[in-house]
Design an enzyme around this catalytic site. Structure first.
Site, short mmCIF file in Angstrom:
data_model
loop_
_atom_site.label_atom_id
_atom_site.label_comp_id
_atom_site.label_asym_id
_atom_site.label_seq_id
_atom_site.Cartn_x
_atom_site.Cartn_y
_atom_site.Cartn_z
N ASN A 249 13.69 9.88 -7.30
CA ASN A 249 14.52 10.64 -6.24
C ASN A 249 16.05 9.87 -5.77
O ASN A 249 16.97 10.61 -5.70
CB ASN A 249 13.80 10.85 -4.97
CG ASN A 249 12.77 12.00 -5.07
OD1 ASN A 249 13.08 12.97 -6.12
ND2 ASN A 249 11.68 11.94 -4.18
N ASN B 223 12.04 10.09 4.37
CA ASN B 223 11.43 8.82 4.11
C ASN B 223 10.19 8.80 5.24
O ASN B 223 9.12 8.44 4.97
CB ASN B 223 12.30 7.57 4.16
CG ASN B 223 11.62 6.24 3.85
OD1 ASN B 223 11.15 6.32 2.43
ND2 ASN B 223 11.51 5.35 4.65
N ASP C 44 -26.61 -18.77 -10.78
CA ASP C 44 -27.59 -19.83 -10.94
C ASP C 44 -28.74 -18.87 -11.23
O ASP C 44 -28.78 -17.65 -11.41
CB ASP C 44 -28.10 -20.67 -9.69
CG ASP C 44 -28.98 -21.68 -9.87
OD1 ASP C 44 -29.33 -21.83 -11.01
OD2 ASP C 44 -29.41 -22.15 -8.90
N ASP D 299 -26.11 -20.78 -3.72
CA ASP D 299 -26.41 -21.10 -2.23
C ASP D 299 -27.02 -22.38 -1.90
O ASP D 299 -27.32 -22.76 -0.98
CB ASP D 299 -27.55 -20.04 -1.93
CG ASP D 299 -28.80 -20.43 -2.77
OD1 ASP D 299 -28.89 -21.22 -3.51
OD2 ASP D 299 -29.81 -19.86 -2.58
#
Length: 867
Positions: A682, A707, A351, A614
């Site tokens: 990996n 891990n 606005d 608003d």
């Protein structure tokens, strides 16, 4: 034997219908009881409850909150983790290990599961608490009479018997019986589906028809006050309200955001890869006649190593941390997943008033149809503004402050409240025995309803085509000077007229125009430059006149493209509108419905759209946008519709919020990129090693330990700094980029893994223990250190967060130190000779160098493709 069908859904539906019927009957009784009797039944009075009574009642009635499920407690969050299939499989493997005497595997698997779950639950709990704390800062409040005096109370603390005050822009916080109301219009669409506001009155004739579900002297939770004021007695709260009684039937799972869908798709991709690699490894091990239990545990450990099981925790913690950072930038996040949408936002619809301008409006000119000074137009406008009880605006304050006005000579009879379709308000008043309807509103709409105009010192004259052209010229001249304009008109009505309606707003006499000045906001120009630098296009979507809006944009240096007005928009179909969107900067004279249509059209074209507003008229576009922004001083309906609240109505605050949103998304992307490159590389190497080696490339217990250390090293990713290039442009979730990254960097990781395999087997003649230990150290080191390369396009310039560095060094130190510790034999490790350590360090360094070059190439190519 026949199939037995559960009747639980039928019972649930029956119970819901019973609750709804009971709630409806209670409200009909509240609508029909005399007010005195209703006060007595609720133990209340016209002045409301005292604080002690309200507190005691809150303890028994419970909070005024509609919860379809009990809040999730810590123990339930823990138990939910046990429904994860991966966790169940791991626990099964631990049980098998215990029964077969493999104590080391049992301890490590159990430790991995316990620590992973503990980290996940603890961090998610902290994230939820942080998000809830932020949301509480912008929770709804209500004006309540306590002991006869009005005070602001959190809506969740309302109890039956409270007396509340309602005004335009408020959300109704509970089911209430009206005690008094003035020109009250309420939007009940949430409950009734009726698109137009309904007039509510406290003095309805009794009895109310039994078949009327929503009597006109009641207001309900979730409705919004469009105009007028009221005093109301709270009859039901929380799940006892009409909305609460049907909450389960109304509950719908919201459609997943782009971010949520992307995370889900990423998870499914990882699951498919995991299944393929695990089945491959298991099949090869069984064909090579390796022990079945060891092969099963290896395949299981392989699945754990490939799965980014901490991803949900990293996402939730990163979003919560981003929300806290944004709170420090004066942006409160109500919905955490909106942070990603904020980072991807490329169009901001805003606005004009209060955002691009100061919202300190002054009345500077009062003119007649031809532009000459007129005292009459100000007097009529002051009559209208003084007696308006609906939606007040800064324009009314400016009108009343412009000159002294004594309303004692006037008496208000009725009012036709302002709404955003008519864009005007009418007041029926009496003065000196004469009754007038005084209308004030958008000049184009007022002009359309007038048939005559005032002339100074002369009788009114008919408003013909020539005089309309003069009026249009006056409006153009005022608009070109940057003034916001209101039109004022009036007409005399019958002496006995008691009510006024929209149908009476015809045959008016134009008094003239009021010109207001709202100067551009200080800092707005810099904020617009900052947003443009972030790749966010600003479009002004306003109900104001196009010339006024153009003037303000020119003052702020905002490049103005095409302009589209509400009337023209209505003449365009969706395809025609889409064709004009990108070239159009200003959308003027827009109603709330038209604003929503513009936003939806932008989204259909692939833009991520934010909307800042608003007012009551901003609620529909706030709902329509990807990211809705409001301010803490906004009306309730706007704050509730928004997913982010600005503590200052300033585009500069929003620009900082966009940067924080992009930083948050970038940190989530880091973890995903790292997981897809090093983890995949990996694990692919491990699956390939099964074919090349006469033994397992790494023991299951070592994979799980690897891990665990890796996950611990990455806990600080949510805190990490972000490369400036990652916040410079809008970022969208793109699984294709993630997949290309994985298939670019995964093979690089595997290539260096196979280089290590060759060194260990052919240069160092490693036995099984040395091989396992060496690759464990090399695998963890490269997997942990690669984050410092791929976290930024310029890793040597953009320094990581100290905690991320500390976590990585800790994990590597543990990995290097374990082979020399008393736990080495238990874990299957042997001490590493110095030459092996040196060779591993050289390979890791070379790997990081190659990844650095590939990283620069990949992101240069990716950014070129994005453009």
């Amino acid at each position: 034997m026949g199939t037995r069908h559960s009747d639980a859904p039928v019972r649930d539906a029956t119970a819901t219908s019973a609750r709804t019927a009971a709630a409806g009957a209670a409200m009909i009784r509240a609508a029909t009881l005399p007010l005195d009797d209703l006060f007595r039944s609720l133990g209340s009075a016209d002045g409301g409850l005292d604080a002690a009574t309200a507190a005691a009642r809150l303890a028994t009635a419970g909070p005024n909150r509609i919860d379809t499920a009990a809040p999730r407690r810590l123990w339930s969050a823990v138990s939910a983790r046990f429904r994860n299939p991966l966790v169940l499989v791991l626990l099964g493997a631990a049980t098998v290990s215990a029964f077969t005497g493999d104590v080391a595997s049992f301890v490590v698997i159990t430790l991995v599961v316990a620590m992973s779950m503990a980290l996940d639950v603890a961090q998610e709990h902290r994230a939820q608490n942080a998000a809830e704390s932020l949301r509480s800062q912008v929770s709804l409040s209500a004006s309540v009479l306590r002991g006869g005096s009005p005070e602001q109370v959190a809506a969740v603390d309302l109890v039956p018997g409270d007396v509340i005050l309602l005004a335009a822009g408020d959300l109704v916080p509970a089911d209430c019986r009206l005690i008094g109301a003035r020109d009250l219009y309420v939007d009940d669409a949430l409950l009734t589906g009726e698109p137009y506001p309904t007039e509510k009155r406290a003095d309805l004739a009794m009895p109310i028809p039994a078949q009327e579900d929503f009597p006109g002297n009641l207001v309900f939770t979730g409705s919004s006050v469009v105009s007028g004021t009221a005093r109301a007695l709270v009859v039901a709260t929380g799940r006892d309200t009409q909305l609460g009684s049907i909450a389960r039937s109304l509950q719908k799972t919201p459609p997943p955001t782009v971010f949520a869908s992307g995370i889900r798709d990423f998870g499914m991709m990882i699951v498919r890869l995991t299944v393929l690699l695990v089945l491959f490894a298991l099949l090869v091990n069984l064909l090579l006649h390796r022990p079945a239990l060891e092969s099963f545990l290896f395949a299981l450990a392989l699945a754990v190593g490939l799965t980014p099981e901490l991803l949900p925790m990293v996402v939730s913690v990163t979003l919560a941390h981003g929300a806290l950072r944004m709170a420090r930038k004066n942006v409160i996040v109500k919905r955490l997943t909106a942070i990603h949408d904020l980072g991807g936002m490329d169009v901001l619809c805003s606005d004009k008033t209060g955002t691009l301008t100061e919202a300190r409006i002054r009345l500077v000119r009062e003119v007649d149809l031809g532009g000459g000074a007129s005292a009459s137009v100000l007097r009529m406008a002051q009559v209208n503004a003084a007696f308006e009880t609906g939606l007040k605006s800064p324009l009314d304050d400016a009108i009343l402050e412009a000159a002294a006005f004594d309303p004692a000579a006037w008496r208000k009879i009725d009012e036709v409240p302002f709404d955003f379709q008519r864009r005007r308000v009418s007041i029926l008043v009496e003065n000196d025995g004469q009754r007038l309807l005084v209308v004030k509103g958008a000049p184009e709409d007022v002009l359309r309803l007038t048939t005559a105009y005032e002339r100074p010192g002369l009788p009114s004259a008919p408003l013909d085509d020539a005089s309309r052209a003069i009026a249009a010229g006056t409006l153009d001249a005022l608009g070109s000077e940057g003034y916001r304009v209101l039109g004022v008109a009036w007409k005399t009505v019958e002496q006995d007229r008691q009510h006024a309606g929209v149908i009476d707003e015809t045959g008016l006499t134009l008094a003239g125009f009021l010109a207001f000045l709202d100067p551009p906001k200080t800092g707005a120009r810099e904020a617009l430059v900052a947003l443009a630098g972030l790749g966010v296009a600003v479009k002004v979507v306003t109900g104001d006149h196009e010339q006024v809006t153009r003037h303000v944009c020119r003052e702020l240096g905002l490049a103005v493209g095409d302009t589209l007005t509400g009337p023209v928009l209505d003449s365009l179909d969706d395809d025609a509108l889409a064709a004009r969107l990108d070239a159009t900067t200003l959308f003027c004279r827009m109603t709330p419905v038209q604003k929503s249509r513009v936003i939806r059209a932008l989204r259909r074209k692939g833009h991520v759209v934010g909307y800042l507003g608003d007012g009551i008229n901003d609620a529909p576009p706030l709902h329509a946008a990807d990211v809705g922004f409001s301010v803490d001083t906004a009306v309730d309906v706007a704050r509730e519709a928004a997913c982010m609240i600005l503590l200052r109505k300033d585009l500069g605050v929003l620009a900082e919020g966009v940067r924080e949103g992009r930083r948050t998304f970038a940190n989530i992307l880091k973890y995903i990129m790292m997981g897809t490159s090093s983890n995949f590389g990996n694990m692919f190497s491990m699956a390939g090693g099964v074919l090349l080696l006469p033994y397992l490339p790494m023991l299951p217990i070592q994979i799980l330990l690897n891990n665990l250390l890796y996950d611990l090293s990455e806990m600080a990713i949510p805190l990490d700094r972000v490369d400036e290039a990652m916040v410079a442009r809008p970022r969208h979730w793109d699984l294709g980029v993630v997949r290309r990254f994985m298939f670019t960097f995964g093979p690089i990781s595997s290539a260096f893994d196979f280089m290590v395999f060759g060194l260990l087997l052919w240069v160092f003649q490693a036995d099984e223990g040395l091989f396992h230990t060496s690759w464990f150290v090399e695998s963890l080191a490269t997997q942990v250190l690669v984050i410092f390369i791929i976290r930024s396009r310029n890793p040597f310039r953009d320094h990581p967060h100290p905690l991320l560095v500390a976590g990585a060094l800790f994990a590597i130190a543990v990995a290097v130190g374990l082979p020399y510790s008393p736990l080495a034999h238990w874990l299957g490790f042997v001490p590493l000779p110095a030459p092996v350590l040196a060779a591993l360090a050289l390979v890791a360094t070379a790997y990081l160098g190659v990844v650095h070059l590939a990283n620069r190439w990949f992101f240069t190519r990716y950014q070129r493709g994005s453009r």
